[in-house]
Design a protein around this motif. Structure first.
Motif, PDB file in Angstrom:
ATOM      1  N   UNK A 300      24.792  28.684  49.055  1.00 50.00           N
ATOM      2  CA  UNK A 300      24.667  30.250  49.102  1.00 50.00           C
ATOM      3  C   UNK A 300      26.073  30.760  48.865  1.00 50.00           C
ATOM      4  N   UNK A 301      27.358  30.152  49.145  1.00 53.48           N
ATOM      5  CA  UNK A 301      28.444  30.610  48.981  1.00 53.48           C
ATOM      6  C   UNK A 301      28.779  30.897  47.439  1.00 53.48           C
ATOM      7  N   UNK A 302      28.229  29.726  46.610  1.00 58.03           N
ATOM      8  CA  UNK A 302      28.415  29.937  45.201  1.00 58.03           C
ATOM      9  C   UNK A 302      27.829  30.783  44.593  1.00 58.03           C
ATOM     10  N   UNK A 303      26.332  31.278  45.284  1.00 57.65           N
ATOM     11  CA  UNK A 303      25.671  32.155  44.758  1.00 57.65           C
ATOM     12  C   UNK A 303      26.447  33.545  45.027  1.00 57.65           C
ATOM     13  N   UNK A 304      26.996  33.620  46.135  1.00 59.64           N
ATOM     14  CA  UNK A 304      27.679  34.917  46.592  1.00 59.64           C
ATOM     15  C   UNK A 304      28.695  35.096  45.701  1.00 59.64           C
ATOM     16  N   UNK A 305      29.448  34.152  45.233  1.00 59.26           N
ATOM     17  CA  UNK A 305      30.507  34.303  44.265  1.00 59.26           C
ATOM     18  C   UNK A 305      30.158  34.898  42.934  1.00 59.26           C
ATOM     19  N   UNK A 306      29.026  34.515  42.436  1.00 57.49           N
ATOM     20  CA  UNK A 306      28.375  35.101  41.405  1.00 57.49           C
ATOM     21  C   UNK A 306      28.095  36.533  41.268  1.00 57.49           C
ATOM     22  N   UNK A 307      27.445  36.702  42.485  1.00 57.92           N
ATOM     23  CA  UNK A 307      26.946  38.112  42.784  1.00 57.92           C
ATOM     24  C   UNK A 307      28.234  39.258  42.903  1.00 57.92           C
ATOM     25  N   UNK A 308      29.556  38.796  43.616  1.00 59.57           N
ATOM     26  CA  UNK A 308      30.514  39.558  43.728  1.00 59.57           C
ATOM     27  C   UNK A 308      31.274  39.629  42.488  1.00 59.57           C
ATOM     28  N   UNK A 309      31.050  38.853  41.674  1.00 59.89           N
ATOM     29  CA  UNK A 309      31.701  39.043  40.301  1.00 59.89           C
ATOM     30  C   UNK A 309      31.238  40.291  39.484  1.00 59.89           C
ATOM     31  N   UNK A 310      29.810  40.693  39.723  1.00 63.65           N
ATOM     32  CA  UNK A 310      29.128  41.654  39.133  1.00 63.65           C
ATOM     33  C   UNK A 310      29.255  43.080  40.035  1.00 63.65           C
ATOM     34  N   UNK A 311      30.252  42.823  41.200  1.00 65.20           N
ATOM     35  CA  UNK A 311      29.977  44.154  42.268  1.00 65.20           C
ATOM     36  C   UNK A 311      31.107  44.969  41.569  1.00 65.20           C
ATOM     37  N   UNK A 312      30.697  46.319  41.422  1.00 67.72           N
ATOM     38  CA  UNK A 312      31.539  47.321  41.095  1.00 67.72           C
ATOM     39  C   UNK A 312      32.843  47.283  41.742  1.00 67.72           C
ATOM     40  N   UNK A 313      32.766  46.950  43.036  1.00 67.79           N
ATOM     41  CA  UNK A 313      33.902  47.257  44.044  1.00 67.79           C
ATOM     42  C   UNK A 313      34.977  45.956  44.012  1.00 67.79           C
ATOM     43  N   UNK A 314      34.638  45.005  43.098  1.00 71.66           N
ATOM     44  CA  UNK A 314      35.357  43.673  42.906  1.00 71.66           C
ATOM     45  C   UNK A 314      35.794  43.771  41.524  1.00 71.66           C
ATOM     46  N   UNK A 315      35.805  44.857  40.575  1.00 75.47           N
ATOM     47  CA  UNK A 315      36.071  44.934  39.154  1.00 75.47           C
ATOM     48  C   UNK A 315      37.587  44.430  39.021  1.00 75.47           C
TER      49      UNK A 315
END
Length: 494
Positions: A300-315
């Motif tokens: 689940x953590x590895x999935x969250x990493x991939x999601x955060x990479x697409x998050x505008x707040x983490x651009x």
């Protein structure tokens, strides 16, 4: 204003600063300027390596570089002059003032009384006195001893120069002719031979008396080449070939035997690597280490990493598994603040800290360093990502400042980037805990009652058993694993 005062103000000397906390020396890695270059206040002139990091040094003067006192690769004590700058180059040629040697008053009076009539001239920094037109009164003759009219004897000159006078030649052997000295600047009664500090050190290391060397440099200055030439033994003439029996062959090593020394390299231990070695030995034999391990499903953590990479707040931010491991570690420490402590041996006290300076172990060409993120526990995930990215990039460039490596409380070491599953990390001196993050791999794992391929990693936590007992250490490690297994706990526990 006297002439000497004016020269002292014109030629400004920059000393090796203490760029860390109590450091005593630094190695000059690279000079960015050379004599004759124009420099401005704040311009970086060299890079030095201390026991903690490589640091660039800015010059605090405007002017023209007059002299570099040490070459690259030389280790210099803190407080030693490394470069001098002519702050008024338009005033015409001049020589930097020589610092006054440390001398007791009675010794100075004795030298004034015993010195032969001679003068002074401007000399290079640290080169000693040389003749000029200034007169001194001659030494008063003692009762029954005529006043000295001849040049200063070799024995007296050697005494004035701080050397031991050479033993006189045997009466039966005629004195060998003395080679003339270039520019009239070397030995005799004129004082110390002229040579720059690095050249003096080289001569000292090689056991060469500068007074025996004929200088070839400008104005009678002894160069490094002069010292090396004096140290090199004269080549023996080749013997004439004489008919005779064939020479006996030298012993040959048995077949298959190789000289081990010819296949070895020796590298001096210094700088960051030396400091790391000393710190690890000190830590290993001072703080009683305990290491615990846990293997956890981080799918689940590895999935969250991939999601955060697409998050505008983490651009624009570096998002990777290490970021979430760091955040999980901080959340676990917030739940168990007693682990964030230090042992004060002198006062026999435990110091509990209400802030977390999170160290990140980084491998660099100069060795392992551990810069830390100040007050990491108070930062949001984007802030933590930004500082973590800057920290790693700066470390790889070798630009980490000593201040960034002091004051750490806990550390993470990411051994997984090397494909390593886990290890038993050694505490950074003064810290309470260090977490090793192993490689994330697909492994068979029981998930919801079925064996499936899941992304799994192993965590290892070493802690100081004086500060953290087994129960507290176990709870801390279990909480880190729980957050990584179900990262939504970052919200519910954070």
């Amino acid at each position: 204003m006297t002439a000497s005062t004016a020269k002292a103000q014109r030629f400004r000397e920059f000393k090796m600063p203490d760029v860390g906390e109590g450091l005593t020396e630094a190695e000059i890695l690279k000079w960015y300027v050379q004599p004759g270059d124009t420099v401005t206040d704040g311009q970086v002139v060299c890079e030095v390596e201390t026991a903690k990091a490589a640091v660039e040094l800015p010059i605090p003067y405007d002017g023209v570089v007059h002299e570099l006192n040490f070459g690259e690769g030389v280790t210099v004590d803190v407080g030693t002059v490394i470069i001098s700058v002519d702050t008024d180059p338009g005033a015409g040629p001049a020589t930097a003032p020589a610092p006054a040697p440390e001398q007791a008053p009675q010794d100075a009076a004795k030298d004034e009384e015993e010195a032969e009539p001679q003068g002074r001239q401007a000399v290079l920094v640290g080169y000693g006195a040389a003749p000029s037109s200034t007169k001194r009164r001659a030494r008063k003759p003692q009762a029954g001893v005529p006043a000295q009219q001849e040049p200063v004897s070799a024995a007296l000159q050697a005494e004035l120069n701080g050397r031991t006078a050479p033993a006189p030649a045997a009466p039966s052997a005629p004195a060998a002719p003395v080679a003339p000295v270039a520019n009239g600047a070397a030995a005799g009664a004129v004082g110390r031979p002229l040579a720059k500090p690095p050249v003096r050190k080289l001569a000292k290391d090689l056991g060469i008396d500068l007074a025996t060397i004929a200088p070839t440099g400008p104005d009678g200055i002894i160069t490094r080449e002069d010292v090396h030439a004096a140290a090199a033994p004269a080549a023996a003439p080749a013997p004439a070939e004489v008919p005779g029996p064939a020479p006996v062959a030298e012993a040959v090593a048995p077949a298959g035997v190789v000289d081990a020394a010819a296949r070895e390299r020796r590298v001096p231990v210094k700088g960051v690597r030396k400091a790391t070695a000393q710190a690890m030995v000190s830590s290993a034999f001072t703080a009683p280490h305990v290491t615990e391990f846990i293997t956890v499903d981080v799918t689940r953590t590895m999935k969250l990493v991939q999601e955060l990479k697409q998050d505008p707040d983490m651009a624009g931010l570096r998002v990777n598994p290490l970021l979430l491991v760091a955040k999980a570690f901080l959340v676990a420490i917030r739940r168990h603040p007693e682990v964030n402590a230090a042992w004060d041996e002198a006062r026999q006290e435990i110091v509990y800290k209400d802030y977390v300076n999170l160290g990140i172990a980084a491998a660099t060409p100069r060795g392992l360093i551990v810069p830390n993120i100040k007050d990491a526990g108070a930062k949001t995930l984007p802030q933590l990502a930004g500082e973590l990215g800057d920290l790693v990039a700066t470390a790889r460039e070798g630009k980490t400042s000593p201040a960034a490596m002091t004051g750490g409380t806990v550390t993470i070491t990411n051994v997984g980037v090397f494909g390593v599953d886990t290890g038993t990390p050694i505490l950074n001196p003064g810290e309470s805990a260090i977490l090793a993050f192993g490689a994330v791999k697909l492994q068979p794992w029981v998930h919801k009652g079925k064996v499936k391929a899941r992304q799994v990693t192993t965590l290892a936590l070493s802690f100081d058993h004086r500060l953290i007992d087994g129960e507290l250490g176990s709870k801390l490690l279990a909480d880190v694993a729980a957050v990584l297994e179900r990262p939504k706990r970052l919200i519910t526990w954070g």
